[in-house]
Design a protein around this motif. Sequence first.
Motif, mmCIF file in Angstrom:
data_model
loop_
_atom_site.group_PDB
_atom_site.id
_atom_site.type_symbol
_atom_site.label_atom_id
_atom_site.label_comp_id
_atom_site.label_asym_id
_atom_site.label_seq_id
_atom_site.Cartn_x
_atom_site.Cartn_y
_atom_site.Cartn_z
ATOM 1 N N UNK A 195 0.821 -1.215 0.000
ATOM 2 C CA UNK A 195 0.000 0.000 0.000
ATOM 3 C C UNK A 195 0.853 1.261 0.000
ATOM 4 N N UNK A 196 1.874 1.261 -0.850
ATOM 5 C CA UNK A 196 2.679 2.454 -1.064
ATOM 6 C C UNK A 196 2.361 3.046 -2.429
ATOM 7 N N UNK A 202 4.198 9.239 -12.286
ATOM 8 C CA UNK A 202 3.297 8.162 -12.703
ATOM 9 C C UNK A 202 1.853 8.486 -12.323
ATOM 10 N N UNK A 203 1.649 9.080 -11.136
ATOM 11 C CA UNK A 203 0.302 9.505 -10.754
ATOM 12 C C UNK A 203 -0.236 10.519 -11.759
ATOM 13 N N UNK A 204 0.629 11.427 -12.189
ATOM 14 C CA UNK A 204 0.239 12.458 -13.144
ATOM 15 C C UNK A 204 -0.116 11.848 -14.498
ATOM 16 N N UNK A 205 0.674 10.899 -14.973
ATOM 17 C CA UNK A 205 0.377 10.250 -16.251
ATOM 18 C C UNK A 205 -0.989 9.563 -16.194
ATOM 19 N N UNK A 290 10.328 9.834 -1.022
ATOM 20 C CA UNK A 290 9.941 8.858 -0.002
ATOM 21 C C UNK A 290 8.674 9.302 0.715
ATOM 22 N N UNK A 291 8.523 10.609 0.956
ATOM 23 C CA UNK A 291 7.274 11.123 1.529
ATOM 24 C C UNK A 291 6.089 10.800 0.618
ATOM 25 N N UNK A 292 6.296 10.949 -0.688
ATOM 26 C CA UNK A 292 5.244 10.643 -1.662
ATOM 27 C C UNK A 292 4.843 9.182 -1.573
ATOM 28 N N UNK A 293 5.835 8.298 -1.547
ATOM 29 C CA UNK A 293 5.567 6.859 -1.540
ATOM 30 C C UNK A 293 4.859 6.410 -0.260
ATOM 31 N N UNK A 294 5.090 7.114 0.819
ATOM 32 C CA UNK A 294 4.535 6.704 2.104
ATOM 33 C C UNK A 294 3.086 7.141 2.316
ATOM 34 N N UNK A 295 2.563 7.972 1.430
ATOM 35 C CA UNK A 295 1.194 8.455 1.591
ATOM 36 C C UNK A 295 0.189 7.324 1.355
ATOM 37 N N UNK A 296 -0.957 7.361 2.054
ATOM 38 C CA UNK A 296 -1.957 6.302 1.862
ATOM 39 C C UNK A 296 -2.703 6.408 0.531
ATOM 40 N N UNK A 298 -2.905 8.664 -3.532
ATOM 41 C CA UNK A 298 -2.181 9.521 -4.473
ATOM 42 C C UNK A 298 -2.378 11.000 -4.149
ATOM 43 N N UNK A 299 -1.374 11.807 -4.459
ATOM 44 C CA UNK A 299 -1.420 13.240 -4.193
ATOM 45 C C UNK A 299 -1.818 14.048 -5.430
ATOM 46 N N UNK A 300 -1.674 13.480 -6.593
ATOM 47 C CA UNK A 300 -2.083 14.165 -7.825
ATOM 48 C C UNK A 300 -3.561 13.866 -8.034
ATOM 49 N N UNK A 301 -4.395 14.875 -7.843
ATOM 50 C CA UNK A 301 -5.847 14.650 -7.866
ATOM 51 C C UNK A 301 -6.580 15.946 -8.183
ATOM 52 N N UNK A 302 -7.814 15.796 -8.640
ATOM 53 C CA UNK A 302 -8.693 16.936 -8.850
ATOM 54 C C UNK A 302 -9.273 17.386 -7.510
ATOM 55 N N UNK A 303 -9.767 18.608 -7.475
ATOM 56 C CA UNK A 303 -10.505 19.070 -6.307
ATOM 57 C C UNK A 303 -11.782 18.250 -6.183
#
Length: 402
Positions: A195-196, A202-205, A290-296, A298-303
Amino acid sequence: MSIRQRSTPPCGTTPPERVNAELAPYAADDARSRGRRHREDGAGHRSEYQRDRDRIIHSAAFRRLEYKTQVFVNHEGDLFRTRLTHSVEVAQIARTIARSLRLHEDLCEAVSLAHDLGHTPFGHAGQDALDECMKPYGGFEHNAQSLRVVDELEDKYAEFLGLNLMFETREGILKHCSKARAEQLGEVAERFLSNRQTTLEAQLANRADEIAYNNHDIDDGLRARLLTIDQLRQVTLFRRHHDEVINRYGQITLKQQRHETIRRIINTLVTDLIAHSKRALIDAGITSLEDVRARPLPLIAFSPALSAENDELKRFLREHLYRHHQVYRMMVKAKRVIHGLFDAFIHDARLMPPDFHAQAQGLEAVEGAAGRARVVADYIAGMTDRYAIDEHERLFDPRRLR
């Protein structure tokens, strides 16, 4: 396969170094990559991810995308999107967003161009049919097949099979993956078990893929006259931007209305994605990959608000375009072609070209029936729409002797 070794860093010229110096601290950086599966000298004047991009563009699998279905089968019209034009549109959107977020544009582009390399002929209908055929042998996932293409099936280099891409490119190609498949694929799929998250690139693509296919499916649906503007005005996102166009330009042609509305929708989605993702990165205190990978998540998202409108658009397209009776009829025929080809080849591998027959024999000796089935799936997944139709005719039409 050799032990994973990190590539020699680029040397001798400054462009890759300048690219890396401009990156955000949480962006992927080829100088800190996990490297390639097989050691190679540095890429010289290119970044390592540029080298990946170039290898993808020059691959046979990439060229075949020109004749693979997006929604409409290739021979239905010259102006409809194919997997190739779709991939180019995804890459263009991804690079635009990556530049605003100070992410690695070359990695975004490489993942965008490669994400559909393993897709079957006939779009999702072909994928579903091949998965049905492969159920007794481990199933078929087009993302895993894309990774298989770049890791094993492309055969151009003297020192290794595949394209020997960087770890982060390979990881980004594997957008979705079942846990059973992840256990087989090892390190590149480990995140599906722990769950990393993957890189922001890659999230952006992945998001750029969504923006591209929703909007070009609107365009192709209107062009094919399977959708109407009046129908699409039921969708909040379309209606709002169509109103802007009419209020500004009056009663312009339907072609102009279509283009002006779609380009505004794309701009709204891109602008929102950039703004919301920037805020999410700040709020989460992200300072490293590493901070990105540790998030539960994805951080690239719409409002949330625009995400809801985008979901409404996807539901509309699913109901009114992808389930349109003309599209459905073609999907049913496409599935029959895939099932027919698979049944013929799995029962008699000699019906395949000699090199695939030899591969089927070799893998069957190691893995049994599942090995033979995997080679059959490789052969079918690599077909273009028209090649699959022609191969089916050669096999089943008694008037075709060759």
